[in-house]
Write an enzyme that holds these catalytic residues in place. Sequence first.
Site, PDB file in Angstrom:
ATOM      1  N   ARG A  93     -59.188  24.267 119.544  1.00 52.17           N
ATOM      2  CA  ARG A  93     -59.017  25.679 119.918  1.00 52.17           C
ATOM      3  C   ARG A  93     -60.295  26.487 119.746  1.00 52.17           C
ATOM      4  O   ARG A  93     -60.445  27.539 120.329  1.00 52.17           O
ATOM      5  CB  ARG A  93     -57.869  26.307 119.101  1.00 52.17           C
ATOM      6  CG  ARG A  93     -56.513  25.899 119.614  1.00 52.17           C
ATOM      7  CD  ARG A  93     -55.392  26.460 118.757  1.00 52.17           C
ATOM      8  NE  ARG A  93     -55.360  25.855 117.441  1.00 52.17           N
ATOM      9  CZ  ARG A  93     -54.546  26.230 116.452  1.00 52.17           C
ATOM     10  NH1 ARG A  93     -53.714  27.210 116.646  1.00 52.17           N
ATOM     11  NH2 ARG A  93     -54.570  25.620 115.297  1.00 52.17           N
ATOM     12  N   HIS A 127     -56.151  21.228 123.839  1.00 50.70           N
ATOM     13  CA  HIS A 127     -55.987  22.657 124.122  1.00 50.70           C
ATOM     14  C   HIS A 127     -56.599  23.093 125.459  1.00 50.70           C
ATOM     15  O   HIS A 127     -55.976  23.824 126.221  1.00 50.70           O
ATOM     16  CB  HIS A 127     -56.534  23.479 122.957  1.00 50.70           C
ATOM     17  CG  HIS A 127     -56.187  24.920 123.089  1.00 50.70           C
ATOM     18  ND1 HIS A 127     -54.886  25.369 123.177  1.00 50.70           N
ATOM     19  CD2 HIS A 127     -56.965  26.011 123.200  1.00 50.70           C
ATOM     20  CE1 HIS A 127     -54.885  26.677 123.315  1.00 50.70           C
ATOM     21  NE2 HIS A 127     -56.135  27.090 123.336  1.00 50.70           N
ATOM     22  N   ASP A 166     -47.795  32.035 126.760  1.00 53.32           N
ATOM     23  CA  ASP A 166     -49.032  32.702 127.180  1.00 53.32           C
ATOM     24  C   ASP A 166     -49.525  32.044 128.463  1.00 53.32           C
ATOM     25  O   ASP A 166     -49.030  30.993 128.877  1.00 53.32           O
ATOM     26  CB  ASP A 166     -50.104  32.703 126.076  1.00 53.32           C
ATOM     27  CG  ASP A 166     -50.473  31.316 125.579  1.00 53.32           C
ATOM     28  OD1 ASP A 166     -50.422  30.354 126.366  1.00 53.32           O
ATOM     29  OD2 ASP A 166     -50.833  31.185 124.388  1.00 53.32           O
ATOM     30  N   LYS A 189     -50.347  37.128 126.304  1.00 50.78           N
ATOM     31  CA  LYS A 189     -50.489  37.248 124.850  1.00 50.78           C
ATOM     32  C   LYS A 189     -51.936  37.596 124.507  1.00 50.78           C
ATOM     33  O   LYS A 189     -52.854  37.140 125.187  1.00 50.78           O
ATOM     34  CB  LYS A 189     -50.119  35.887 124.241  1.00 50.78           C
ATOM     35  CG  LYS A 189     -50.437  35.703 122.791  1.00 50.78           C
ATOM     36  CD  LYS A 189     -50.210  34.258 122.347  1.00 50.78           C
ATOM     37  CE  LYS A 189     -51.506  33.475 122.276  1.00 50.78           C
ATOM     38  NZ  LYS A 189     -51.331  32.097 121.768  1.00 50.78           N
ATOM     39  N   ARG A 191     -54.594  37.750 121.042  1.00 53.76           N
ATOM     40  CA  ARG A 191     -54.724  37.489 119.615  1.00 53.76           C
ATOM     41  C   ARG A 191     -55.899  38.296 119.072  1.00 53.76           C
ATOM     42  O   ARG A 191     -56.979  38.300 119.669  1.00 53.76           O
ATOM     43  CB  ARG A 191     -54.971  35.986 119.384  1.00 53.76           C
ATOM     44  CG  ARG A 191     -54.922  35.599 117.903  1.00 53.76           C
ATOM     45  CD  ARG A 191     -55.220  34.120 117.727  1.00 53.76           C
ATOM     46  NE  ARG A 191     -54.175  33.242 118.229  1.00 53.76           N
ATOM     47  CZ  ARG A 191     -53.089  32.894 117.552  1.00 53.76           C
ATOM     48  NH1 ARG A 191     -52.895  33.375 116.350  1.00 53.76           N
ATOM     49  NH2 ARG A 191     -52.206  32.072 118.086  1.00 53.76           N
ATOM     50  N   ASP A 216     -45.003  24.981 124.616  1.00 51.58           N
ATOM     51  CA  ASP A 216     -46.400  25.266 124.257  1.00 51.58           C
ATOM     52  C   ASP A 216     -47.052  23.978 123.761  1.00 51.58           C
ATOM     53  O   ASP A 216     -46.355  23.015 123.428  1.00 51.58           O
ATOM     54  CB  ASP A 216     -46.465  26.358 123.176  1.00 51.58           C
ATOM     55  CG  ASP A 216     -47.783  27.123 123.208  1.00 51.58           C
ATOM     56  OD1 ASP A 216     -48.691  26.738 123.978  1.00 51.58           O
ATOM     57  OD2 ASP A 216     -47.922  28.104 122.448  1.00 51.58           O
ATOM     58  N   THR A 221     -48.667  28.922 113.215  1.00 55.23           N
ATOM     59  CA  THR A 221     -47.943  29.841 112.322  1.00 55.23           C
ATOM     60  C   THR A 221     -46.594  30.258 112.897  1.00 55.23           C
ATOM     61  O   THR A 221     -45.796  30.896 112.214  1.00 55.23           O
ATOM     62  CB  THR A 221     -48.765  31.126 112.098  1.00 55.23           C
ATOM     63  OG1 THR A 221     -48.879  31.813 113.371  1.00 55.23           O
ATOM     64  CG2 THR A 221     -50.147  30.823 111.568  1.00 55.23           C
ATOM     65  N   GLY A 222     -46.383  29.958 114.170  1.00 61.20           N
ATOM     66  CA  GLY A 222     -45.108  30.293 114.807  1.00 61.20           C
ATOM     67  C   GLY A 222     -45.086  31.674 115.443  1.00 61.20           C
ATOM     68  O   GLY A 222     -44.106  32.032 116.109  1.00 61.20           O
ATOM     69  N   THR A 224     -46.733  33.041 118.022  1.00 63.36           N
ATOM     70  CA  THR A 224     -46.692  33.044 119.493  1.00 63.36           C
ATOM     71  C   THR A 224     -45.277  32.736 119.980  1.00 63.36           C
ATOM     72  O   THR A 224     -44.726  33.440 120.835  1.00 63.36           O
ATOM     73  CB  THR A 224     -47.677  31.969 120.034  1.00 63.36           C
ATOM     74  OG1 THR A 224     -48.982  32.293 119.552  1.00 63.36           O
ATOM     75  CG2 THR A 224     -47.669  31.905 121.545  1.00 63.36           C
TER      76      THR A 224
HETATM   77  C1  R5P Z   1     -53.027  28.912 121.627  1.00 59.46           C
HETATM   78  O1  R5P Z   1     -53.255  29.527 122.658  1.00 59.46           O
HETATM   79  C2  R5P Z   1     -52.028  27.803 121.568  1.00 59.46           C
HETATM   80  O2  R5P Z   1     -51.667  27.364 122.843  1.00 59.46           O
HETATM   81  C3  R5P Z   1     -50.780  28.180 120.789  1.00 59.46           C
HETATM   82  O3  R5P Z   1     -50.070  29.162 121.497  1.00 59.46           O
HETATM   83  C4  R5P Z   1     -51.156  28.723 119.436  1.00 59.46           C
HETATM   84  O4  R5P Z   1     -52.050  27.868 118.802  1.00 59.46           O
HETATM   85  C5  R5P Z   1     -49.932  28.905 118.580  1.00 59.46           C
HETATM   86  O5  R5P Z   1     -50.337  29.455 117.361  1.00 59.46           O
HETATM   87  P1  R5P Z   1     -49.331  30.250 116.443  1.00 59.46           P
HETATM   88  O6  R5P Z   1     -48.121  29.376 116.282  1.00 59.46           O
HETATM   89  O7  R5P Z   1     -50.077  30.448 115.158  1.00 59.46           O
HETATM   90  O8  R5P Z   1     -49.022  31.530 117.121  1.00 59.46           O
END
Ligand code: R5P
Length: 294
Positions: A93, A127, A166, A189, A191, A216, A221-222, A224
């Site tokens: 990432r 990714h 996203d 989305k 960040r 996804d 961390t969940g 998204t």
């Molecule tokens: C980032 O764009 C990835 O595709 C995932 O959406 C992201 O890594 C999820 O991270 P988290 O669960 O912390 O939101």
Amino acid sequence: MNIVSGPSSTKLGNSIAEILGIETVRVAHKKFPDGESYIRFEGEVAGEEVAIVQTTGPPQDTNLIQLFILADAAKDLGAKRVIAVVPYLAYARQDKRFLPGEAISIQTIGKLLKTSGIDELLTVDVHQEKILEKFEIPARNVSAIGLLANYFKSRGLEGAFALAPDKGASEFAIEASKILGGGYGWLHKERDRYTGEVKTEEKTLDVSGRDAIIFDDIISTGGTTANAVKILKKQGARRIFAACVHPLMIGNAKERILQSGAEEIVGTDSVPSDITVVSLAPLLAEALAEMIKG
Ligand code: R5P
């Protein structure tokens, strides 16, 4: 060809070997009191082609160093070709300089893969696939979205709406909808690059009274996925499921998503977790067989 099931993917490596009907070379490993990794091959690799199966989910740095040590030792012991099978490629990432001065960490990983003696890489839903083009070794990416969508289909969820949380995941929703046949959509989305906080824009989706599945690549961390679940719930989706290829499931990720209104979260064994139900073994065995044939 021999399979070396690395410490982070022992079960998956053994399943791949079983499907392909090839031998595994056992690896003894331990941690020294100071945290350093110890590795010892318990079988012969001299003159062999070996596939080292070692995912690099948490603890990423330990799993990466074990991969580098395994590859370097295999070559040092006389292996003639080393394929690294790394379902979850850590640091993927961090593939650009989002803020001035940042390290592009995946570039460093790419250099280390080659330097440690790896000849080819096989990975899953990396990714951004384009980062592999910059690697100095041939690298192949395969997608597990089909496996996940078929899993839901077999559970009677044909016709469910496929949602990407996203834009980057839109191809997953498109792919899944080809199997589920219930249409697809994606959200926008953003960040915060300093705090890591995720904001998701609501948009109208065709989900009222229907089952919906969020697809996804990673759940970390969940945040998204939880945001996407809340939007689906608000718009009247019937049952909401979440699926990911790489379930990192950091901290309370699972509770966060379930408390947002998801019925179930499904992941693969790319990263062993308590939501792992789908195995990558058939997908990786097939890809590996093609790579061996050349
Ligand atoms: C980032 O764009 C990835 O595709 C995932 O959406 C992201 O890594 C999820 O991270 P988290 O669960 O912390 O939101």
